[in-house]
Design a protein around this motif. Structure first.
Motif, PDB file in Angstrom:
ATOM      1  N   GLY A 299       0.821  -1.209   0.000  1.00  0.00           N
ATOM      2  CA  GLY A 299       0.000   0.000   0.000  1.00  0.00           C
ATOM      3  C   GLY A 299       0.854   1.256   0.000  1.00  0.00           C
ATOM      4  N   GLY A 300       0.311   2.310  -0.548  1.00  0.00           N
ATOM      5  CA  GLY A 300       0.981   3.611  -0.474  1.00  0.00           C
ATOM      6  C   GLY A 300       2.070   3.838  -1.493  1.00  0.00           C
ATOM      7  N   LYS A 301       2.143   2.949  -2.522  1.00  0.00           N
ATOM      8  CA  LYS A 301       3.197   3.145  -3.518  1.00  0.00           C
ATOM      9  C   LYS A 301       2.806   4.144  -4.599  1.00  0.00           C
ATOM     10  CE  LYS A 301       5.888  -1.113  -3.144  1.00  0.00           C
ATOM     11  NZ  LYS A 301       6.472  -2.250  -3.873  1.00  0.00           N
ATOM     12  N   ASP A 302       1.570   4.617  -4.556  1.00  0.00           N
ATOM     13  CA  ASP A 302       1.138   5.573  -5.567  1.00  0.00           C
ATOM     14  C   ASP A 302       1.322   7.017  -5.132  1.00  0.00           C
ATOM     15  OD1 ASP A 302       0.472   3.684  -7.403  1.00  0.00           O
ATOM     16  OD2 ASP A 302      -1.646   3.599  -6.857  1.00  0.00           O
ATOM     17  N   ASP A 303       1.814   7.249  -3.915  1.00  0.00           N
ATOM     18  CA  ASP A 303       2.133   8.617  -3.523  1.00  0.00           C
ATOM     19  C   ASP A 303       3.606   8.889  -3.841  1.00  0.00           C
ATOM     20  OD1 ASP A 303       3.671   7.649  -1.330  1.00  0.00           O
ATOM     21  OD2 ASP A 303       1.881   7.554  -0.084  1.00  0.00           O
ATOM     22  N   LEU A 304       3.986  10.162  -3.796  1.00  0.00           N
ATOM     23  CA  LEU A 304       5.340  10.533  -4.209  1.00  0.00           C
ATOM     24  C   LEU A 304       6.406   9.863  -3.357  1.00  0.00           C
ATOM     25  CD1 LEU A 304       4.899  14.342  -4.976  1.00  0.00           C
ATOM     26  CD2 LEU A 304       5.443  12.539  -6.619  1.00  0.00           C
ATOM     27  N   LEU A 305       6.162   9.774  -2.050  1.00  0.00           N
ATOM     28  CA  LEU A 305       7.155   9.144  -1.179  1.00  0.00           C
ATOM     29  C   LEU A 305       7.326   7.676  -1.534  1.00  0.00           C
ATOM     30  CD1 LEU A 305       9.088   9.205   1.192  1.00  0.00           C
ATOM     31  CD2 LEU A 305       7.138   8.817   2.723  1.00  0.00           C
ATOM     32  N   GLY A 306       6.201   6.963  -1.723  1.00  0.00           N
ATOM     33  CA  GLY A 306       6.302   5.558  -2.096  1.00  0.00           C
ATOM     34  C   GLY A 306       6.997   5.352  -3.425  1.00  0.00           C
ATOM     35  N   LEU A 307       6.649   6.187  -4.408  1.00  0.00           N
ATOM     36  CA  LEU A 307       7.276   6.089  -5.727  1.00  0.00           C
ATOM     37  C   LEU A 307       8.773   6.400  -5.654  1.00  0.00           C
ATOM     38  CD1 LEU A 307       4.479   7.846  -7.810  1.00  0.00           C
ATOM     39  CD2 LEU A 307       5.094   5.417  -7.921  1.00  0.00           C
ATOM     40  N   LEU A 308       9.131   7.383  -4.841  1.00  0.00           N
ATOM     41  CA  LEU A 308      10.538   7.755  -4.689  1.00  0.00           C
ATOM     42  C   LEU A 308      11.327   6.626  -4.041  1.00  0.00           C
ATOM     43  CD1 LEU A 308      12.973   9.626  -4.581  1.00  0.00           C
ATOM     44  CD2 LEU A 308      11.942  10.767  -2.604  1.00  0.00           C
ATOM     45  N   LEU A 309      10.805   6.057  -2.972  1.00  0.00           N
ATOM     46  CA  LEU A 309      11.523   4.981  -2.280  1.00  0.00           C
ATOM     47  C   LEU A 309      11.631   3.741  -3.159  1.00  0.00           C
ATOM     48  CD1 LEU A 309      10.020   5.355   1.304  1.00  0.00           C
ATOM     49  CD2 LEU A 309      12.295   6.042   0.525  1.00  0.00           C
ATOM     50  N   GLU A 310      10.565   3.426  -3.901  1.00  0.00           N
ATOM     51  CA  GLU A 310      10.592   2.284  -4.822  1.00  0.00           C
ATOM     52  C   GLU A 310      11.645   2.494  -5.910  1.00  0.00           C
ATOM     53  OE1 GLU A 310       7.136  -0.358  -6.886  1.00  0.00           O
ATOM     54  OE2 GLU A 310       7.124   1.788  -7.331  1.00  0.00           O
ATOM     55  N   SER A 311      11.690   3.715  -6.477  1.00  0.00           N
ATOM     56  CA  SER A 311      12.679   4.017  -7.513  1.00  0.00           C
ATOM     57  C   SER A 311      14.092   3.979  -6.943  1.00  0.00           C
ATOM     58  CB  SER A 311      12.386   5.403  -8.112  1.00  0.00           C
ATOM     59  OG  SER A 311      13.335   5.738  -9.097  1.00  0.00           O
ATOM     60  N   ASN A 312      14.240   4.408  -5.702  1.00  0.00           N
ATOM     61  CA  ASN A 312      15.549   4.403  -5.050  1.00  0.00           C
ATOM     62  C   ASN A 312      16.068   2.975  -4.890  1.00  0.00           C
ATOM     63  OD1 ASN A 312      17.727   5.728  -3.819  1.00  0.00           O
ATOM     64  ND2 ASN A 312      16.843   5.510  -1.775  1.00  0.00           N
ATOM     65  N   MET A 313      15.181   2.065  -4.461  1.00  0.00           N
ATOM     66  CA  MET A 313      15.579   0.665  -4.314  1.00  0.00           C
ATOM     67  C   MET A 313      15.898   0.041  -5.666  1.00  0.00           C
ATOM     68  SD  MET A 313      12.874  -0.696  -1.445  1.00  0.00           S
ATOM     69  CE  MET A 313      12.927  -0.098   0.258  1.00  0.00           C
ATOM     70  N   ARG A 314      15.082   0.351  -6.679  1.00  0.00           N
ATOM     71  CA  ARG A 314      15.309  -0.207  -8.011  1.00  0.00           C
ATOM     72  C   ARG A 314      16.629   0.304  -8.593  1.00  0.00           C
ATOM     73  NH1 ARG A 314      10.734   0.876  -9.797  1.00  0.00           N
ATOM     74  NH2 ARG A 314      11.187   2.831 -10.892  1.00  0.00           N
ATOM     75  N   HIS A 315      16.940   1.580  -8.332  1.00  0.00           N
ATOM     76  CA  HIS A 315      18.201   2.149  -8.818  1.00  0.00           C
ATOM     77  C   HIS A 315      19.389   1.389  -8.225  1.00  0.00           C
ATOM     78  CE1 HIS A 315      20.911   5.339 -10.243  1.00  0.00           C
ATOM     79  NE2 HIS A 315      21.514   5.233  -9.073  1.00  0.00           N
ATOM     80  N   THR A 316      19.291   1.049  -6.942  1.00  0.00           N
ATOM     81  CA  THR A 316      20.369   0.298  -6.288  1.00  0.00           C
ATOM     82  C   THR A 316      20.523  -1.085  -6.915  1.00  0.00           C
ATOM     83  OG1 THR A 316      19.945   1.468  -4.224  1.00  0.00           O
ATOM     84  CG2 THR A 316      21.194  -0.571  -4.072  1.00  0.00           C
ATOM     85  N   ASP A 317      19.391  -1.732  -7.164  1.00  0.00           N
ATOM     86  CA  ASP A 317      19.453  -3.069  -7.770  1.00  0.00           C
ATOM     87  C   ASP A 317      20.077  -3.036  -9.158  1.00  0.00           C
ATOM     88  OD1 ASP A 317      18.196  -4.019  -5.513  1.00  0.00           O
ATOM     89  OD2 ASP A 317      16.184  -4.000  -6.403  1.00  0.00           O
ATOM     90  N   GLU A 318      19.794  -1.961  -9.906  1.00  0.00           N
ATOM     91  CA  GLU A 318      20.249  -1.891 -11.294  1.00  0.00           C
ATOM     92  C   GLU A 318      21.670  -1.349 -11.429  1.00  0.00           C
ATOM     93  OE1 GLU A 318      17.359   0.507 -13.224  1.00  0.00           O
ATOM     94  OE2 GLU A 318      15.766  -1.008 -13.158  1.00  0.00           O
ATOM     95  N   HIS A 319      22.104  -0.515 -10.451  1.00  0.00           N
ATOM     96  CA  HIS A 319      23.379   0.180 -10.622  1.00  0.00           C
ATOM     97  C   HIS A 319      24.433  -0.164  -9.582  1.00  0.00           C
ATOM     98  CE1 HIS A 319      20.521   2.661 -12.946  1.00  0.00           C
ATOM     99  NE2 HIS A 319      21.556   2.903 -13.723  1.00  0.00           N
ATOM    100  N   GLY A 320      24.138  -1.126  -8.722  1.00  0.00           N
ATOM    101  CA  GLY A 320      25.213  -1.578  -7.858  1.00  0.00           C
ATOM    102  C   GLY A 320      25.068  -1.177  -6.410  1.00  0.00           C
ATOM    103  N   PRO A 321      26.190  -0.810  -5.769  1.00  0.00           N
ATOM    104  CA  PRO A 321      26.243  -0.699  -4.311  1.00  0.00           C
ATOM    105  C   PRO A 321      25.297   0.338  -3.748  1.00  0.00           C
ATOM    106  CG  PRO A 321      28.164   0.323  -5.316  1.00  0.00           C
ATOM    107  CD  PRO A 321      27.459  -0.416  -6.402  1.00  0.00           C
TER     108      PRO A 321
END
Length: 528
Positions: A299-321
């Protein structure tokens, strides 16, 4: 001869005392030398380098530079309101800027912000070159003590950190994601128009100062869209950030005094208290959301904070450390920026739009006809909002005549050539958006008239001198968010009300970070 008891130790201590005083004196001399270099020698060197290339402008003066003259001209201009319907606002809003450009030319002229040389570039072609940063040696001017108290988000970052934050933030502002925020936009607007309808008297009319009303609206929108179910906690942050902005404006002319923001004045203490409370509230929200996401809650992934945190985690998975991801402190600063930029930009746009549509009722009627033709009295949908041609033209013309931010600044961190002039490091280049938007050589002899049909074929077919959200790689990332919110709010107001200026309205635009109505925006509304 025998020395008295203790005399030998006293004698031994004398050289150490002298050494300590000597070191203190050297330290004071060093600081005085740094201050003299910053306040006099460096500005004089930069001035000689610029004037040697033919730049005209105001001479450097010790300490305040042109700040006192700027403040004096503002006081004089702001004491006189404009006639109703007058959109030639630049001489009132920025009299110093207008005077310097009028006297020394729009291509490049020199003035001073304390010891810092500022070159005003009012030529749109050169402005695009600066904003595109094709030279690679320009950055946002930095006031670390100031930005730490308001927001240190992506708008103030440089280099690789800016690239990384922009990449992480971008998915949260994609149009497909913004569609999911329309229910929050709609709910906040429905509360606003419902409250206005309840205020109407027996004749259907009510009079309101819509400026604080629209500030509260956009604060509510950013609270809901940023934090979703934590909306009430978000609203408290909005209130604190609004107070912080007002206090910083009262301090802005004193920041040239080294260390001023750290002095224990009443205003400074309150600003640090606000910053600590905002940071604490945001950190709590962020850590709670991150824990929920780790536990698999979706829940809550459609607000800006949720989207930002989700993108932050995905960026780490895709770009390393994990060192490449945003820290909690980084996310806190981005959330602060959501509030300041998201609330201020849209609220001033909507306020001036209502004022101008009150002054030009024929355009108000055309916009209402379009809205009712597309939606009737029904709820607004995304596809319909994208078809609002007249409403979009009106918003763009308001942004041209009354841009939220009247100037954009960049600073040279290395020597760079712009328009045939070589600028050394340490020069601020000011792009006066307001003057460019009001230049008759660009927009025609009717430049000060409200003519939304200038944008009948879209922004891309208008003169290439339209910068309300910046231009180039650093164009405001929240541009689509602001315009979609403005379309939703304006359309719902037009569905429910017709409006005109109240007799108490005074036309007095001025700048308080953004371009605001000095005495409010008193509007008479009639429910329809």
């Amino acid at each position: 001869m025998v020395l008295p008891t203790g005399a030998s130790s006293y004698a031994a201590s004398v050289p150490w005392s002298l050494l300590a005083y000597g070191l203190l004196g050297l330290a004071l001399l060093r600081q005085a030398g740094r201050l003299l270099h910053r306040m006099w020698w460096r500005p004089r060197r930069l001035e000689r380098a610029l004037r040697a290339q033919g730049l005209r402008g105001r001479p450097h003066s010790l300490l305040a530079g042109d700040l006192r003259e700027n403040a004096r001209l503002n006081r004089e201009a702001w004491s006189r309101p404009l006639p109703l319907g007058c959109h030639d606002i630049a001489p009132r809003v920025a009299p110093f800027l207008c005077g310097v450009v009028r006297e020394h030319g729009r291509r490049a002229c020199l003035c001073w912000f304390g010891p810092v040389p500022r070159v005003i570039v009012a030529d749109p072609g050169l402005a695009r070159d600066v904003l595109s940063n094709k030279f690679g040696h320009l950055e946002k001017p930095s006031f670390p003590a100031l930005t730490r108290l308001l927001a240190e988000g992506v708008a103030g970052l440089e280099g690789e950190k800016w690239v990384r934050h922009r990449r992480i933030l971008k998915p949260a502002f994609h149009l497909e994601k913004l569609k999911s925020m329309l229910p929050a936009f709609s709910a906040c607007c429905e509360e606003l128009v419902g409250r206005w309808a309840e205020s109407a008297g027996a004749d259907g009319w009510c009079e309101l100062d819509v400026w604080p009303e629209l500030q509260n609206l956009t604060g509510d929108v950013i609270s809901r869209t940023a934090f979703g179910s934590s909306y009430l906690e978000g609203r408290r942050i909005f209130q604190l950030q609004a107070e912080q902005g007002e206090r910083l404006v009262a301090t802005i002319q004193k920041i040239i005094i080294p260390g001023y923001l750290y002095l224990p004045t009443k205003n400074n203490r309150r600003m640090h208290e606000i910053n600590d409370e905002v940071t604490s509230l945001l950190r709590g929200l962020i850590e709670k959301r991150m824990q929920a996401m780790k536990e698999g809650e979706i829940g809550g992934k459609d607000d800006l904070l949720g989207l930002l945190l989700e993108s932050n985690m995905r960026h780490t998975d895709e770009h390393g450390p994990s060192s490449l991801r945003m820290s909690t402190e980084d996310v806190v600063e981005e959330c602060k920026l959501f509030y300041f930029a998201g609330m201020e930009t849209t609220s001033v746009l909507l306020t001036w739009t209502m004022v101008l549509l009150s002054m030009h009722p024929e355009w108000q009627d055309r916009a209402r006809e379009e809205v009712l033709g597309l939606f009737g009295r029904n709820k607004l949908e995304y596809d319909g909002l994208t078809q609002l041609k007249t409403v979009t033209m009106i918003l763009h013309e308001v942004l041209r005549l009354y841009p939220p931010f009247i100037a954009i600044s960049r600073k040279t961190h290395k020597e760079v050539e712009i328009g045939g002039v070589t600028y050394p490091a340490g020069v601020v280049v000011d792009l006066p958006v307001l003057l460019i938007h009001h230049d008759p050589d660009i927009w025609g002899s009717d430049v000060h008239e409200f003519r939304p049909d200038r944008f009948a074929e879209g922004v891309s077919r208008a003169p290439p001198a339209f910068f309300p959200f910046g231009w180039g790689p650093r164009t405001c990332i929240g541009q689509n968010f602001a315009l979609l919110e403005a379309k939703m709010a304006l359309s719902m107001i037009l569905q429910r009300f017709e409006f005109e200026l109240a007799p108490s309205y005074t036309h007095a635009p001025h700048t308080v970070i953004t371009l605001q109505p000095m005495h409010g925006a008193q509007i008479k509304l009639r429910a329809i």
